[in-house]
Design a protein around this motif. Structure first.
Motif, PDB file in Angstrom:
ATOM      1  N   ASN A 196       0.845  -1.192   0.000  1.00 41.74           N
ATOM      2  CA  ASN A 196       0.000   0.000   0.000  1.00 41.74           C
ATOM      3  C   ASN A 196       0.880   1.241   0.000  1.00 41.74           C
ATOM      4  O   ASN A 196       1.993   1.227   0.539  1.00 41.74           O
TER       5      ASN A 196
ATOM      6  N   HIS B  70      -1.056  -0.242  -4.058  1.00 43.38           N
ATOM      7  CA  HIS B  70      -2.481   0.033  -3.911  1.00 43.38           C
ATOM      8  C   HIS B  70      -2.701   1.339  -3.156  1.00 43.38           C
ATOM      9  O   HIS B  70      -1.873   1.729  -2.341  1.00 43.38           O
TER      10      HIS B  70
ATOM     11  N   PRO C  37      -5.560   2.370  -0.709  1.00 41.49           N
ATOM     12  CA  PRO C  37      -6.784   1.895  -0.050  1.00 41.49           C
ATOM     13  C   PRO C  37      -7.898   2.938  -0.067  1.00 41.49           C
ATOM     14  O   PRO C  37      -9.074   2.591   0.011  1.00 41.49           O
TER      15      PRO C  37
ATOM     16  N   ASP D 151      -8.402   3.694  -4.697  1.00 39.50           N
ATOM     17  CA  ASP D 151      -8.482   2.645  -5.723  1.00 39.50           C
ATOM     18  C   ASP D 151      -9.914   2.142  -5.895  1.00 39.50           C
ATOM     19  O   ASP D 151     -10.547   1.736  -4.927  1.00 39.50           O
ATOM     20  N   PRO D 152     -10.439   2.166  -7.134  1.00 40.17           N
ATOM     21  CA  PRO D 152     -11.777   1.628  -7.377  1.00 40.17           C
ATOM     22  C   PRO D 152     -11.790   0.123  -7.107  1.00 40.17           C
ATOM     23  O   PRO D 152     -10.760  -0.545  -7.204  1.00 40.17           O
ATOM     24  N   ASP D 153     -12.957  -0.368  -6.797  1.00 42.73           N
ATOM     25  CA  ASP D 153     -13.098  -1.733  -6.321  1.00 42.73           C
ATOM     26  C   ASP D 153     -13.416  -2.671  -7.495  1.00 42.73           C
ATOM     27  O   ASP D 153     -14.576  -2.938  -7.778  1.00 42.73           O
ATOM     28  N   TYR D 154     -12.407  -3.155  -8.171  1.00 41.83           N
ATOM     29  CA  TYR D 154     -12.632  -4.066  -9.291  1.00 41.83           C
ATOM     30  C   TYR D 154     -12.810  -5.501  -8.798  1.00 41.83           C
ATOM     31  O   TYR D 154     -12.369  -5.851  -7.703  1.00 41.83           O
ATOM     32  N   ASP D 155     -13.425  -6.329  -9.654  1.00 43.22           N
ATOM     33  CA  ASP D 155     -13.572  -7.738  -9.297  1.00 43.22           C
ATOM     34  C   ASP D 155     -12.212  -8.413  -9.184  1.00 43.22           C
ATOM     35  O   ASP D 155     -12.009  -9.284  -8.333  1.00 43.22           O
TER      36      ASP D 155
ATOM     37  N   GLU E 142      -7.752  -7.701 -10.192  1.00 46.28           N
ATOM     38  CA  GLU E 142      -6.683  -6.964 -10.842  1.00 46.28           C
ATOM     39  C   GLU E 142      -5.670  -7.957 -11.371  1.00 46.28           C
ATOM     40  O   GLU E 142      -5.402  -8.971 -10.738  1.00 46.28           O
TER      41      GLU E 142
ATOM     42  N   ARG F  26      -9.218  -4.751 -13.593  1.00 46.71           N
ATOM     43  CA  ARG F  26      -8.162  -3.758 -13.828  1.00 46.71           C
ATOM     44  C   ARG F  26      -6.911  -4.508 -14.272  1.00 46.71           C
ATOM     45  O   ARG F  26      -6.415  -5.357 -13.543  1.00 46.71           O
TER      46      ARG F  26
ATOM     47  N   ALA G 160     -18.882  -6.585 -10.177  1.00 43.57           N
ATOM     48  CA  ALA G 160     -19.066  -5.151  -9.968  1.00 43.57           C
ATOM     49  C   ALA G 160     -20.009  -4.583 -11.021  1.00 43.57           C
ATOM     50  O   ALA G 160     -19.961  -4.970 -12.178  1.00 43.57           O
TER      51      ALA G 160
ATOM     52  N   LEU H 297     -18.848   1.349 -11.829  1.00 36.03           N
ATOM     53  CA  LEU H 297     -18.076   1.944 -10.747  1.00 36.03           C
ATOM     54  C   LEU H 297     -18.258   3.457 -10.751  1.00 36.03           C
ATOM     55  O   LEU H 297     -18.273   4.073 -11.809  1.00 36.03           O
TER      56      LEU H 297
END
Ligand code: C2O
Ligand code: CU
Ligand code: CU
Length: 467
Positions: free
Chosen positions: A89, A170, A172, A175-179, A181, A236, A333, A336
């Protein structure tokens, strides 16, 4: 000065034949344990503190299976090509216990990361790590995004031999919440019929750099790279071009693709493109909706056909098979909402400079590439003060293109305008690119062409940033 001749990359798609698993001192890894999700296999964080990522990296030779039944003697970090994906992170501390088990000196450079100068891994700031020796890299990770690591000593040979790996930082908060990466490290190498890395020839490769005859995705032959996902997933994909000289031009089998991040992280406003060009060293992240049974990332490659005419091949360099959604899968998702990123401060330009790119035929040394009329600068090309915002004209006076890379700082590309923060930008033949660079990081920083043969033949300088 050279003619303005078009760069043609001929790709005689090679197949590896034969095995020659000769006498390696160390027991070799006979397979390449990369995964379809991450560029390299995951790495063990040996520190229980959640804000510290502490890892062991060993540079060593390895026997790598680029395809079934083949063995190629390569260089590796921890036995794989690419090396393990470093994941952390933003704000974490990264501690790397590095050991060099190669038979030549090396270093690790954290391409794109605004690390403290002493951690930058160039011979300007550290003595190369001798065979059998160790070095500890340790820094706080300053920015989120997609980066990569590679040596900065005899880089053109060591990187071609496989010494590189991806870095995923990352954020936290934003960052968009993709299914899912994924990291896709695209490379090309030049190999012989026996599957071994072709000998290095500065005379042949000095002009356009060494482009290969064998495309790699995450260390496997490009058409073997595949994954699977539930239908409808939103993913992503972080794409890294680790090739010595080949520009990777990619597209999406489902039509346009959405670019969501550049070298320096997430974009304020993602945008759609048909094709995306990645110069050596560049990264782009794209958003992919897997709405069809079969989704491919296509690479467009110029090649000579049987009649010696140039044709464009469309090669699938990554393929995802979708499967029906199972109850054990988490729901995919929907749309977004793009995060509102903190506004980047507007900055006044404090200096204006020009960097001229050209080459000469030196009567003694042969082909030499130059920045502002000189190869391999000893003294700094410029000296700036911390906080300077410098508009730099990158003027290419000859035909071959040069991906310009600046260590330790980000820049914006003003003209032709491109979104996002960058650390590498392509300067095409006979043209000018204007950038605005933010010199916020004190030290001596390399600025060079990321066609690694050009850098090796002199297209390398440093820029000083004083406190
Ligand atoms: Cu990716 Cu100076 O390098
Ligand atoms: Cu770099
Ligand atoms: Cu160059």
């Amino acid at each position: 000065m050279f003619n303005h001749n078009a760069l043609i990359l001929s790709l005689a798609l090679a197949t590896v034949a034969g095995c020659s698993g000769e006498d390696l001192a160390d027991p070799p890894s006979l397979q390449n344990e990369t995964t379809p999700t991450w560029g390299g296999k995951p790495i063990t964080d040996i520190n229980p503190d959640p804000s510290i990522v502490e890892i062991n990296l060993v540079a060593r030779e390895a026997l790598i299976a680029l395809e079934e039944g083949s063995i190629t003697r390569m260089y590796s970090f921890n036995g794989t090509v690419p090396g393990p994906t470093i994941e952390a992170n933003v704000g974490d501390e990264l501690i790397v216990h590095f050991k060099n088990e190669l038979s030549e000196p090396t270093t690790i450079h954290w391409h794109g990361m605004r690390v403290p100068n002493a951690m930058d891994g160039t011979p300007r700031v550290q003595a190369p790590v001798a065979p059998g020796e160790t070095f500890e890299y340790r820094f706080i990770i300053p920015d989120a995004g997609t980066y990569w690591y590679h040596p900065h000593v005899r880089t053109h040979e060591q990187v071609e031999r496989g010494l590189y790996g991806p870095i995923v930082i990352h954020d936290p908060v934003y960052d968009p919440d993709y299914d899912l990466e994924r990291v896709l490290v695209l490379d090309d190498i030049r190999i012989e019929d026996d599957g071994q890395i072709s000998p290095f020839s500065p005379a042949r490769d000095g002009m356009h750099g060494r482009s290969g005859n064998y495309l790699l995705t995450n260390g496997r032959r490009y058409d073997l790279a595949e994954g699977s996902a539930p239908l409808g997933s939103l993913e992503r994909w972080r794409i890294v071009n680790s090739a010595n000289a080949r520009r990777m031009i990619v597209g999406n089998s489902n039509g346009t693709m959405k670019v969501i991040a550049t070298d320096g992280g997430l974009l304020d406003a993602p945008y759609e493109v048909n094709r995306l060009s990645l110069a050596p060293g560049e990264r782009y992240d794209i958003e992919v909706r897997l709405s069809q049974p079969n989704h491919e990332l296509i690479s467009y490659v110029m090649a000579l056909d049987d009649n010696n005419e140039i044709t464009e091949l469309e090669l699938p360099v990554f393929r995802v098979q979708t499967r029906a959604h199972k109850s054990s899968d988490s729901p995919v998702a929907g749309v977004l909402t793009w995060p509102t990123l903190p506004p980047s401060p507007t900055r006044e330009i404090t200096r204006t400079e020009t960097i001229l790119f050209d080459g000469i035929n030196d009567p003694e040394k042969g082909l030499r590439w130059r920045l502002n009329g000189k190869s391999d600068w000893e003294e700094p090309l410029f000296s700036f003060s911390k906080g300077d915002t410098v508009r730099i004209s990158l003027r290419n006076l000859a035909g071959p293109e040069h991906p310009f890379h600046l260590h330790g700082q980000f820049f914006k590309v003003l003209d032709p305008p491109r979104p996002g923060l960058k650390d590498t930008v392509l300067v095409p033949g006979m043209s000018t690119v204007e950038i605005e660079a933010y010199f916020d990081n004190v030290g001596h920083w390399m600025a060079h062409c990321h066609i690694l043969e050009h850098a090796a033949l002199g297209m390398m300088a440093s820029i000083e940033v004083t406190p």
